[in-house]
Structure formats: structure tokens, C-alpha cells
Scaffold this active site. Sequence first.
Site, PDB file in Angstrom:
ATOM      1  NE  ARG A 220       9.905   4.621   6.046  1.00 36.70           N
ATOM      2  CZ  ARG A 220       9.136   3.532   6.156  1.00 36.70           C
ATOM      3  NH1 ARG A 220       9.559   2.488   6.827  1.00 36.70           N
ATOM      4  NH2 ARG A 220       7.943   3.495   5.575  1.00 36.70           N
TER       5      ARG A 220
ATOM      6  CG  LEU B 151      -2.253   5.199  -5.343  1.00 39.07           C
ATOM      7  CD1 LEU B 151      -2.791   5.148  -3.915  1.00 39.07           C
ATOM      8  CD2 LEU B 151      -3.019   6.228  -6.159  1.00 39.07           C
ATOM      9  CB  ALA B 152       3.936   6.789  -8.234  1.00 40.58           C
TER      10      ALA B 152
ATOM     11  CG  ASN C  12      -5.033  -2.485   2.433  1.00 41.20           C
ATOM     12  OD1 ASN C  12      -5.079  -3.039   1.340  1.00 41.20           O
ATOM     13  ND2 ASN C  12      -5.156  -1.167   2.584  1.00 41.20           N
TER      14      ASN C  12
ATOM     15  CG  ASN D 283       8.108   1.711   2.702  1.00 41.39           C
ATOM     16  OD1 ASN D 283       7.503   2.381   1.881  1.00 41.39           O
ATOM     17  ND2 ASN D 283       7.573   0.698   3.339  1.00 41.39           N
TER      18      ASN D 283
ATOM     19  CE  LYS E 270      35.152   3.908 -31.156  1.00 40.53           C
ATOM     20  NZ  LYS E 270      35.521   5.297 -31.395  1.00 40.53           N
TER      21      LYS E 270
ATOM     22  CE1 TYR F  61      39.618  12.562 -31.210  1.00 41.29           C
ATOM     23  CE2 TYR F  61      40.970  12.024 -29.296  1.00 41.29           C
ATOM     24  CZ  TYR F  61      40.047  12.848 -29.919  1.00 41.29           C
ATOM     25  OH  TYR F  61      39.556  13.940 -29.257  1.00 41.29           O
TER      26      TYR F  61
HETATM   27  C1  UD1 Z   1      -1.344   2.130   2.835  1.00 42.27           C
HETATM   28  C2  UD1 Z   1      -2.725   1.675   3.321  1.00 42.27           C
HETATM   29  C3  UD1 Z   1      -2.548   0.514   4.291  1.00 42.27           C
HETATM   30  C4  UD1 Z   1      -1.802  -0.624   3.606  1.00 42.27           C
HETATM   31  C5  UD1 Z   1      -0.486  -0.114   3.051  1.00 42.27           C
HETATM   32  C6  UD1 Z   1       0.141  -1.180   2.176  1.00 42.27           C
HETATM   33  C7  UD1 Z   1      -4.087   3.680   3.351  1.00 42.27           C
HETATM   34  C8  UD1 Z   1      -4.714   4.703   4.170  1.00 42.27           C
HETATM   35  N1  UD1 Z   1      -3.366   2.768   3.978  1.00 42.27           N
HETATM   36  O1  UD1 Z   1      -0.673   2.603   3.985  1.00 42.27           O
HETATM   37  O2  UD1 Z   1      -3.805   0.050   4.736  1.00 42.27           O
HETATM   38  O3  UD1 Z   1      -1.591  -1.674   4.504  1.00 42.27           O
HETATM   39  O4  UD1 Z   1      -0.670   1.039   2.211  1.00 42.27           O
HETATM   40  O5  UD1 Z   1       1.413  -0.787   1.779  1.00 42.27           O
HETATM   41  O6  UD1 Z   1      -4.256   3.674   2.155  1.00 42.27           O
HETATM   42  N2  UD1 Z   1       0.525   8.053  -1.930  1.00 42.27           N
HETATM   43  C9  UD1 Z   1       0.221   9.083  -2.795  1.00 42.27           C
HETATM   44  N3  UD1 Z   1      -0.309  10.220  -2.307  1.00 42.27           N
HETATM   45  C10 UD1 Z   1      -0.601  10.370  -0.990  1.00 42.27           C
HETATM   46  C11 UD1 Z   1      -0.299   9.319  -0.117  1.00 42.27           C
HETATM   47  C12 UD1 Z   1       0.255   8.182  -0.616  1.00 42.27           C
HETATM   48  O7  UD1 Z   1       0.462   8.974  -4.000  1.00 42.27           O
HETATM   49  O8  UD1 Z   1      -1.097  11.428  -0.624  1.00 42.27           O
HETATM   50  C13 UD1 Z   1       1.115   6.828  -2.475  1.00 42.27           C
HETATM   51  C14 UD1 Z   1       2.505   6.579  -1.941  1.00 42.27           C
HETATM   52  O9  UD1 Z   1       3.480   7.148  -2.792  1.00 42.27           O
HETATM   53  C15 UD1 Z   1       2.554   5.069  -1.957  1.00 42.27           C
HETATM   54  C16 UD1 Z   1       1.109   4.644  -1.728  1.00 42.27           C
HETATM   55  O10 UD1 Z   1       0.325   5.746  -2.056  1.00 42.27           O
HETATM   56  O11 UD1 Z   1       2.969   4.559  -3.209  1.00 42.27           O
HETATM   57  C17 UD1 Z   1       0.833   4.204  -0.299  1.00 42.27           C
HETATM   58  O12 UD1 Z   1       1.075   5.292   0.559  1.00 42.27           O
HETATM   59  P1  UD1 Z   1       1.723   5.109   1.988  1.00 42.27           P
HETATM   60  O13 UD1 Z   1       1.861   6.448   2.604  1.00 42.27           O
HETATM   61  O14 UD1 Z   1       2.917   4.259   1.895  1.00 42.27           O
HETATM   62  O15 UD1 Z   1       0.554   4.331   2.743  1.00 42.27           O
HETATM   63  P2  UD1 Z   1       0.732   3.403   3.971  1.00 42.27           P
HETATM   64  O16 UD1 Z   1       0.757   4.237   5.186  1.00 42.27           O
HETATM   65  O17 UD1 Z   1       1.810   2.450   3.766  1.00 42.27           O
HETATM   66 MG    MG Z   2       3.621   2.369   2.534  1.00 43.81          MG
END
Ligand code: UD1
Ligand code: MG
Length: 454
Positions: free
Chosen positions: A16, A9-10, A170, A228, A351, A387
Site C-alpha cells: 500500500r 519482521l521486515a 494484538n 501501511n 562554501k 573555479y
Molecule cells: C499481524 C498479526 C495481527 C496483529 C497485527 C499488528 C499475525 C498473523 N497477525 O497482522 O494479529 O494485530 O500484525 O500489526 O501475525 N512479515 C514478514 N513476513 C511475512 C509476513 C509478514 O516479515 O511472511 C512482516 C511484515 O513485513 C510486517 C509484520 O511482519 O512488518 C506484520 O505482517 P502483516 O502482514 O502486516 O501482519 P498483519 O496482517 O498486520
Molecule cells: Mg500489518
Amino acid sequence: MAGLLTVVLAAGKGTRMKSALPKVLHRVGGKPMLQHVLDAANEAGSEKNVVVVGFGGQTVKEAIGSQAEFVVQEEQLGTGHAVMQADQLLKEFDGTVMVLCGDTPLLQGELLAKLYNEHKQAGAKATVLTAKMPNATGYGRIIRTVSGTVRKIVEQKDASAEELLVDEVNSGIYCFERAALFESLAKLNCNNAQGEYYLTDVLEILGKENEKVWAVVADDYEQTLGINSRVQLAGAEHILRRRKTIELMDNGVTIMDPASTFIDMQVTVGKDTIIYPFTWLEGNTAIGESCEIGPNSRFTDTTIGDNVTAHFSYAHECEIADDVIMGPYVHLRPATKIAKGVKIGNFVEVKNSTIGEGSKLPHLSYIGDTDIGSGVNMGCGTITVNYDGKRKFRSTIEDDAFVGCNSNLVSPVTIGKGAYVGAGSTITKDVPPAALGIGRARQTNIEGWHDKRK
Ligand code: UD1
Ligand code: MG
């Protein structure tokens, strides 16, 4: 197809970081955060990686290239929604989907392999990697049943006062059986404090359907830390560098002051090499055995042989053979090859040139686009004039030539084997082998000059 594949997930913006660059491309330990995550997934045996991109998606794709397939999440509606985007791509797959976040660069393959193995051994539909955090703020809390199995994960913002006291969190890292994952994702709603589709709810859904939900507790919570902010990025940098210096020291490298030594993850260093403080070893740099490197040296994408001494030196994209003595104050620029036993130092820049075995460039020179043979002595202050303001030219200095101090070699020019160049010459024509080339005005002495001036 069964087996293991990974969804990273990225898509998040990483607000921040306050950056125009997508968060997962910020570099730490010499490579983008996302690269660390992909490397760990591959080490754990992932056969294919899918990256969910959103903010700056095109930039992420370009940086990662063919290492992954990409799916776009147009709107960031939550982690569950993000995983759903991979549904079509994974339709044919009948194995385990590991879900990772792109901002956890400290992850290592071994921990992910353990998660996967325990997931398979437990025969679970979902397994979450958890950690005991000294400070659980911001993380989802793991809520277990009286018998100890995972009942659900509650987000900080949705948690009751009692749930907030739980210190098991988690990590955001999971293994799922593919069919169970996507069937449960279809049942998600966004009735929660953030109005998002939470991936975490999949565990509760599966549990209620009497499917097996499992948890693996990481011994080392550090590996699961998400980045973050720039402050956290610097913290991760520190941890990665410490890991790298420990690895090298355990393999027989002396590092005088690990705190002031910066070594990228891919770098290799041979045993009995000593690294002095304020040394940077970057990219695909490889250093041999029994070298003395630093203080104050920087090598980027450079190969160094055995027994090399290099202090106060900088080289990028170069090859340096055994027994070379370099520094202080040497700058070797790309496509430079330094052969065995060369001595080079005291404000010398080279170089796109080759320097043959045992040659000496001891002081104040610029050598550009030149092939120097073996046993050559380049006098102090000698420069190549490569050069003309429009074009670059190459010169050749053959074996055993002796170039006198402060000479200009106007390229293209060849100094023959064993030839000499008189000090202070400007050489514009080839000097034949064994000849002496002199290109300077003859000296005139004017008698009585002191008295005439009065
Ligand atoms: C999430 C978890 C939380 C965990 C934490 C660990 C959920 C609901 N919560 O929370 O339980 O403790 O990670 O770091 O999953 N992202 C997407 N698309 C989205 C939302 C997020 O790609 O729509 C990606 C973000 O870029 C990130 C990752 O998912 O890489 C986590 O998202 P983030 O918003 O940081 O979740 P947390 O609130 O930290
Ligand atoms: Mg997070």
C-alpha cells in the site's frame, strides 16, 4: 547466553505504500522507520538485533549496516514463517526473544522494557503486548478465558461475529522464551483464511500445553500503530514531531508555532532559544542557548553556538560559533566554519571556507574555498573566483583586511594582513600586508559627450 535479543519482521512488501523503496526504509521524524524500532529495542536493553528481510532485502541491509544481523525470508508465508528464519542464528541463545515489526516507528524503549520486565516477572513462556484500539479493524483480536488469561489471538479474517466485537487487539509485539518459541513454531500449520503460518498461533499452542501465556496492555495505543500507507506515514510524522517539540519546550525552548516547526528526533536545542515558525532542524543538528532561529530557516547536520540570530537562512554540514548574526537569505554549504561574532547576510553564499572572528560579509557575496581571518570586511558584491572550469583553488584573506565592494578575487590569491582592495578590482596577484591593491581600468571622462551624440 541469557538476556534479551530482538527479531524484527521486515520482509513484507508494503504494497500500500506504492513504492520502490522497502516500506521499513521510509523516513519519518528524520530517520527510517526500522531505525526507530531498532533504537527502541536497544533502549529496552536488547543485546542483539536480527532483522528478517525479504522484499528489497539488500537495500535494507545497506541502510542498517552493522546494527543488526540479517536473515532472508525468500517467500512471505506469514509472520510465524518469518520468525522461523531466525532459528539457526539463535540456536545458542537461552534467553528472551522480543519480536517486533519494522513498521512501528512510534514505539519507545520504555514500553518495550515494561513488556520485557513483566514477561520475566510473570515467568511466562510468551507475553503479548495488547492495546485497546478505538478502531480494531484489521488487527488480531485477543481472546481471553473466563479467568482473564489469554487463550488465543484470532485474525480479523478468521474471527467470528462475536470475536470481532473484542476491542483488545494484538500489537504484533511479543516476548518469548527462545526454546518454547521455536518448538511451537515447528508445530504451526496454515489452515486459516490467509493460508499463512501465523506467529499468533504460538500463544494458543503454548496455552494448550499449560505453559504460561501473559499479556501486557499498553496505556498508549499510539505507540503500537503500524504504518501501511503514506497517509499513515504522515500521521506518524505528526505524532513524532509533536513529541519532539513538547520535549524541547519542556526543557526551556520557546517554539512559537509547533505545527509549523519540523525538528528531527536527534536534534538538540539549548534553553531560552526561540524558534520562529517554518523552521526545519534536521539530522545531527545542535543549537545552543539563547538563539533566535527562524522564521523560515533550515539547518541540516549543523552545529550552532549560543546567542546566534539566524533568520531566513539555510546551512548544511557547517559549524557556526557563538554570537553570529546571519540572514536574511544566507546559504552556508558543507565544510564551512563561521567563528564567533561574524555578521553575514543578505544573499551571501559560503562554501568550504572559514570565516574568522568578528568578520563581516554583509551583502551579496560568494565565498568558496577561502580562509578569511578575523576582523575582515568583505564589501558588498565581493566574490571569490575559485573555479577555472576544471580545477578549484583556495584563497586567503588575512586578519583586518578590507575588501572594497564588487571585487573579484581570482584564486589562488592572498590578501595580506591589514591590506586594502580598491572597490571594483579584479585581483589576480597577491596583495602584500598593509598595501592597497587596485585592479581596474582608470576612469576616463569625455567632455561634451551629450552634445556630440546629437
Ligand atoms: C499481524 C498479526 C495481527 C496483529 C497485527 C499488528 C499475525 C498473523 N497477525 O497482522 O494479529 O494485530 O500484525 O500489526 O501475525 N512479515 C514478514 N513476513 C511475512 C509476513 C509478514 O516479515 O511472511 C512482516 C511484515 O513485513 C510486517 C509484520 O511482519 O512488518 C506484520 O505482517 P502483516 O502482514 O502486516 O501482519 P498483519 O496482517 O498486520
Ligand atoms: Mg500489518
